[in-house]
Design a protein around this motif. Structure first.
Motif, PDB file in Angstrom:
ATOM      1  N   THR A 170     -53.069  -5.331 -51.733  1.00  0.00           N
ATOM      2  CA  THR A 170     -51.888  -5.248 -50.284  1.00  0.00           C
ATOM      3  C   THR A 170     -50.933  -3.852 -51.233  1.00  0.00           C
ATOM      4  OG1 THR A 170     -51.624  -7.466 -49.699  1.00  0.00           O
ATOM      5  CG2 THR A 170     -49.936  -6.124 -49.597  1.00  0.00           C
ATOM      6  N   TYR A 171     -50.985  -3.825 -52.836  1.00  0.00           N
ATOM      7  CA  TYR A 171     -49.960  -2.917 -52.493  1.00  0.00           C
ATOM      8  C   TYR A 171     -50.834  -1.742 -53.614  1.00  0.00           C
ATOM      9  CZ  TYR A 171     -45.644  -5.815 -52.474  1.00  0.00           C
ATOM     10  OH  TYR A 171     -44.543  -6.656 -52.574  1.00  0.00           O
ATOM     11  N   GLN A 189     -52.951  -0.386 -51.222  1.00  0.00           N
ATOM     12  CA  GLN A 189     -52.543   0.419 -50.126  1.00  0.00           C
ATOM     13  C   GLN A 189     -51.394   1.282 -49.343  1.00  0.00           C
ATOM     14  OE1 GLN A 189     -53.948  -2.004 -47.604  1.00  0.00           O
ATOM     15  NE2 GLN A 189     -56.051  -2.352 -48.070  1.00  0.00           N
ATOM     16  N   LYS A 190     -50.221   0.615 -50.682  1.00  0.00           N
ATOM     17  CA  LYS A 190     -48.777   0.944 -50.193  1.00  0.00           C
ATOM     18  C   LYS A 190     -48.697   1.321 -51.019  1.00  0.00           C
ATOM     19  CE  LYS A 190     -47.070  -3.191 -48.326  1.00  0.00           C
ATOM     20  NZ  LYS A 190     -46.087  -4.934 -48.007  1.00  0.00           N
ATOM     21  N   ARG A 212     -43.874  -9.542 -56.908  1.00  0.00           N
ATOM     22  CA  ARG A 212     -44.027  -8.681 -55.546  1.00  0.00           C
ATOM     23  C   ARG A 212     -42.910  -7.593 -55.556  1.00  0.00           C
ATOM     24  NH1 ARG A 212     -44.204 -12.666 -52.144  1.00  0.00           N
ATOM     25  NH2 ARG A 212     -46.323 -12.254 -51.670  1.00  0.00           N
TER      26      ARG A 212
END
Length: 179
Positions: free
Chosen positions: A93-94, A96-97, A171
């Motif tokens: 997820t991160y 991709q960020k 996170r």
């Protein structure tokens, strides 16, 4: 005074001067060791080149423009065993960020590292600091220590030791270094 006595006095004086200088340096070094070379928030993160378990080369400077969650760890480290699964869950997820995880392993054999990576199914790059050069450059002690590096290459925050980081903590740290 005879020539022999003068030479003896000169040699003794030289030896005494060297001993005093050595003692002075030792006192100075011990008094300032806590502040010398200590990486701090706002400092430029030292560049490094390390290989992963498959022999692929990673250079920190290649991640300019991305946040880097730089984690120093060991297979024997209990907090590492708790944090690694959370890091792995958040990795894709991160990534991709714009946030990359680089886990720098120190102190154990390759066999133990392979076993650990397989046991926890880690997907992010696990780099091997065989000689401890990167650990020394970052002045890392104790393990685990995480260095949050902003997209501009500067250290945003350093989390030292057993903090019992939760998935939410990790996170939040990754959010801090998102581009």
């Amino acid at each position: 005074m005879s020539l022999t006595k003068k030479r003896r006095l000169l040699v003794r004086t030289a030896i005494l001067a060297v001993l005093i200088a050595a003692a002075g340096y030792t006192l100075y070094a011990n008094a300032t060791k806590g502040t010398r070379g200590k990486l701090q928030a706002g400092d430029q993160a030292p560049d490094f080149v390390l290989k992963d378990l498959n022999g692929k080369t990673y250079r920190l400077s290649d991640y300019k423009g991305r946040g880097v969650f730089l984690n120093f760890w060991g297979t024997w480290c209990d907090p590492c065993k708790k944090e690694m699964p959370y890091m792995n869950e958040l990795y894709q997820t991160y990534k991709q960020k714009g946030v990359e995880i680089l886990a720098v392993h120190v102190k154990d054999t390759r066999f133990l590292v392979d076993q650990f990576v397989k046991q926890y199914g880690l997907d992010f790059p696990v780099l091997i600091d065989k000689n401890g050069d990167v650990q020394n450059a970052y002045n890392i002690d104790p393990l685990p220590t995480t260095v949050l590096i902003a997209p501009d290459g500067k250290v945003k925050k350093i989390i030292v030791g057993n903090q019992n980081l939760s998935k939410k903590d990790i996170r939040n740290m990754m959010d801090m270094i998102k581009p």
